[in-house]
Write a protein that holds these residues in place. Sequence first.
Motif, PDB file in Angstrom:
ATOM      1  N   TRP A 152       6.114 -13.137   0.067  1.00  0.00           N
ATOM      2  CA  TRP A 152       6.960 -12.558   0.426  1.00  0.00           C
ATOM      3  C   TRP A 152       8.732 -12.653   0.075  1.00  0.00           C
ATOM      4  N   THR A 153       8.370 -13.748  -0.484  1.00  0.00           N
ATOM      5  CA  THR A 153       9.828 -14.184  -1.766  1.00  0.00           C
ATOM      6  C   THR A 153      10.896 -13.158  -1.944  1.00  0.00           C
ATOM      7  N   VAL A 154       9.558 -12.057  -2.637  1.00  0.00           N
ATOM      8  CA  VAL A 154      10.392 -11.614  -3.701  1.00  0.00           C
ATOM      9  C   VAL A 154      11.126  -9.884  -3.106  1.00  0.00           C
ATOM     10  N   ILE A 155      10.232 -10.116  -2.047  1.00  0.00           N
ATOM     11  CA  ILE A 155      10.582  -8.833  -1.257  1.00  0.00           C
ATOM     12  C   ILE A 155      12.157  -8.452  -0.122  1.00  0.00           C
ATOM     13  N   GLY A 156      12.199 -10.376   0.630  1.00  0.00           N
ATOM     14  CA  GLY A 156      13.440 -10.158   0.603  1.00  0.00           C
ATOM     15  C   GLY A 156      14.419 -10.538  -0.173  1.00  0.00           C
ATOM     16  N   ASP A 157      14.256 -12.694  -0.090  1.00  0.00           N
ATOM     17  CA  ASP A 157      15.514 -13.228  -1.597  1.00  0.00           C
ATOM     18  C   ASP A 157      14.937 -12.162  -2.105  1.00  0.00           C
ATOM     19  N   GLY A 158      14.183 -12.350  -3.086  1.00  0.00           N
ATOM     20  CA  GLY A 158      14.473 -12.298  -4.657  1.00  0.00           C
ATOM     21  C   GLY A 158      15.031 -10.088  -4.902  1.00  0.00           C
ATOM     22  N   LYS A 159      14.770  -9.217  -4.235  1.00  0.00           N
ATOM     23  CA  LYS A 159      14.431  -8.037  -4.381  1.00  0.00           C
ATOM     24  C   LYS A 159      15.343  -7.071  -3.214  1.00  0.00           C
ATOM     25  N   GLU A 160      15.149  -7.001  -1.612  1.00  0.00           N
ATOM     26  CA  GLU A 160      15.661  -6.934  -1.086  1.00  0.00           C
ATOM     27  C   GLU A 160      14.574  -5.473  -1.220  1.00  0.00           C
ATOM     28  N   LEU A 161      13.380  -5.616  -0.731  1.00  0.00           N
ATOM     29  CA  LEU A 161      12.423  -4.192  -0.637  1.00  0.00           C
ATOM     30  C   LEU A 161      12.262  -3.723   0.399  1.00  0.00           C
ATOM     31  N   ASP A 162      12.384  -2.049   0.975  1.00  0.00           N
ATOM     32  CA  ASP A 162      11.716  -1.334   1.215  1.00  0.00           C
ATOM     33  C   ASP A 162       9.947  -1.328   1.187  1.00  0.00           C
ATOM     34  N   ILE A 163       9.487  -1.817   2.402  1.00  0.00           N
ATOM     35  CA  ILE A 163       7.533  -1.748   2.624  1.00  0.00           C
ATOM     36  C   ILE A 163       7.855  -1.547   3.641  1.00  0.00           C
ATOM     37  N   ARG A 164       6.796   0.287   2.952  1.00  0.00           N
ATOM     38  CA  ARG A 164       7.112   1.673   3.837  1.00  0.00           C
ATOM     39  C   ARG A 164       4.838   1.823   4.533  1.00  0.00           C
ATOM     40  N   GLY A 165       4.761   1.513   4.829  1.00  0.00           N
ATOM     41  CA  GLY A 165       3.436   2.600   5.188  1.00  0.00           C
ATOM     42  C   GLY A 165       3.502   3.470   5.483  1.00  0.00           C
ATOM     43  N   ALA A 166       1.843   4.167   4.776  1.00  0.00           N
ATOM     44  CA  ALA A 166       1.212   5.483   5.143  1.00  0.00           C
ATOM     45  C   ALA A 166      -0.110   5.601   5.777  1.00  0.00           C
ATOM     46  N   HIS A 167       0.345   6.429   6.476  1.00  0.00           N
ATOM     47  CA  HIS A 167      -1.503   6.667   7.553  1.00  0.00           C
ATOM     48  C   HIS A 167      -1.925   7.988   8.371  1.00  0.00           C
ATOM     49  N   LEU A 168      -2.052   9.022   6.938  1.00  0.00           N
ATOM     50  CA  LEU A 168      -3.508   9.822   7.210  1.00  0.00           C
ATOM     51  C   LEU A 168      -2.020  11.060   6.960  1.00  0.00           C
ATOM     52  N   GLY A 169      -2.344  12.058   6.748  1.00  0.00           N
ATOM     53  CA  GLY A 169      -1.593  13.092   6.645  1.00  0.00           C
ATOM     54  C   GLY A 169      -0.641  14.068   7.614  1.00  0.00           C
ATOM     55  N   PRO A 170      -0.291  13.437   8.402  1.00  0.00           N
ATOM     56  CA  PRO A 170       0.766  14.391   9.600  1.00  0.00           C
ATOM     57  C   PRO A 170       1.359  15.301   9.232  1.00  0.00           C
ATOM     58  N   ASN A 171       1.305  17.017   9.293  1.00  0.00           N
ATOM     59  CA  ASN A 171       2.103  17.232   9.025  1.00  0.00           C
ATOM     60  C   ASN A 171       2.424  17.967   7.389  1.00  0.00           C
ATOM     61  N   GLN A 172       1.315  17.901   7.009  1.00  0.00           N
ATOM     62  CA  GLN A 172       1.798  18.120   5.302  1.00  0.00           C
ATOM     63  C   GLN A 172       0.176  19.502   5.165  1.00  0.00           C
ATOM     64  N   TRP A 173      -0.343  19.283   6.392  1.00  0.00           N
ATOM     65  CA  TRP A 173      -1.297  19.809   6.308  1.00  0.00           C
ATOM     66  C   TRP A 173      -1.663  21.702   5.616  1.00  0.00           C
ATOM     67  N   PRO A 174      -0.896  22.289   6.270  1.00  0.00           N
ATOM     68  CA  PRO A 174      -0.373  23.654   5.741  1.00  0.00           C
ATOM     69  C   PRO A 174       0.142  23.602   3.899  1.00  0.00           C
ATOM     70  N   THR A 175       0.767  22.346   3.664  1.00  0.00           N
ATOM     71  CA  THR A 175       1.364  22.101   2.800  1.00  0.00           C
ATOM     72  C   THR A 175      -0.214  22.425   1.785  1.00  0.00           C
ATOM     73  N   ALA A 176      -0.894  21.294   1.894  1.00  0.00           N
ATOM     74  CA  ALA A 176      -2.369  20.828   1.312  1.00  0.00           C
ATOM     75  C   ALA A 176      -2.543  22.243   0.820  1.00  0.00           C
ATOM     76  N   ILE A 177      -2.493  22.611   1.957  1.00  0.00           N
ATOM     77  CA  ILE A 177      -3.970  24.349   2.297  1.00  0.00           C
ATOM     78  C   ILE A 177      -3.495  24.783   1.132  1.00  0.00           C
ATOM     79  N   GLU A 178      -1.417  25.660   0.515  1.00  0.00           N
ATOM     80  CA  GLU A 178      -0.923  26.333   0.501  1.00  0.00           C
ATOM     81  C   GLU A 178      -1.181  25.936  -1.232  1.00  0.00           C
ATOM     82  N   MET A 179      -0.999  24.411  -1.295  1.00  0.00           N
ATOM     83  CA  MET A 179      -1.077  24.215  -2.712  1.00  0.00           C
ATOM     84  C   MET A 179      -3.043  24.220  -3.699  1.00  0.00           C
ATOM     85  N   LEU A 180      -3.459  24.373  -2.338  1.00  0.00           N
ATOM     86  CA  LEU A 180      -5.495  24.681  -3.114  1.00  0.00           C
ATOM     87  C   LEU A 180      -5.000  25.982  -3.105  1.00  0.00           C
ATOM     88  N   SER A 181      -4.632  26.875  -2.143  1.00  0.00           N
ATOM     89  CA  SER A 181      -5.265  27.846  -2.211  1.00  0.00           C
ATOM     90  C   SER A 181      -4.213  28.558  -3.653  1.00  0.00           C
TER      91      SER A 181
END
Length: 363
Positions: free
Chosen positions: A290-319
């Motif tokens: 974890w040193t590289v995350i803070g002292d090394g690079k000051e990274l933004d570590i973000r999680g992503a879970h499921l597909g909130p609010n993206q279903w209309p776009t996904a259906i549009e892209m497939l269609s």
Amino acid sequence: MAETAEMEAVRCHGPRDYRLERVPVPEPGPGEILLRSEAVGICGSDLKCFGGAPMFWGDETRTGYCQPPVTPGHEFVGRVAALDDDARERHGVDVGDRVAVEQIVPCEACAYCKAGQYWLCAPHDIFGFRQRTPGAMGEYMVVPAAARVHAFPADLPPSHAALAEPLSCSLHAVDRGEVGPDDVVVVAGAGPIGLGMVLGARRRRPRALVAIDLDPHRRTVAQQCGADVVLAPGDDVEPTILELTDGLGCDVYLDATGHPAGVTQGLQLLRKRGRFIEYGVFGQPVTTDWTVIGDGKELDIRGAHLGPNQWPTAIEMLSAGEVPAEAIVTHEFPIDRFDEAFETAGTPGKAIKVSVLPPGGQR
């Protein structure tokens, strides 16, 4: 007394103990929909559950998420078979309509749901893992009143339409990465989620888009989805990224590998103040420096879970034909060959997306 109608469904009883059984056709309650399932995609989380990963079955450090016996399947589309007026008004669909249903059934009462963050719902009932929300790997299923239902055009093959679930997840990860036109973006893992990330990132016109995967066929499909550069982990990945970025490193790293090596790779490839987005589901805990995350690079570590609010776009892209679904869905199996479907999906280099077709989706 009238005889209870029965159907075939895959039932999860434990790790590697999945069986095709005769079960009663479920009956919808007030505000609920009886859905005839057409196609069910096998997700990486399904494979980890099938294989006995601790996050699903528990170990000395945690309680498992899966509650057998339960019908699996959270990536699905189907046709409305029955509903009442409340469900008709709530969801804007009717008998015969094809629908895609979001993978989580929010409780609508916890702090996260009240804040509008329904995808983080505290009870976290995702279809196919818990007895109160059985999934779609059977002929019929009940869609609870609180589920989020989206009408879907009827002219796509069912297995292609079922890509709406993983694609929505990918789009959410891209959104969490705040991908923009000045960014060099790396997508690690070119399975269904990673390919969807490539598709979503390409829509934002980044300066360069790189996909990394072990499998040559997946790399080819990543190019079809819009990757500018495709690499294998054994290639000169880091020198290539440094060359693309004047020696700085990539701006955004989207991890869809579900493998510890993908985490370490991302920390190495990112520039200072870069954005690391984790979407993989890991079979075991992952450790890293974890040193590289803070002292090394000051990274933004973000999680992503499921597909909130993206279903209309996904259906549009497939269609609209923006998704090369015929290249992503590599295998289809009828429900009575579900065991072959899981084996195929779990064999490295054999498949990208495997779909199980209940009777309602077979052509």
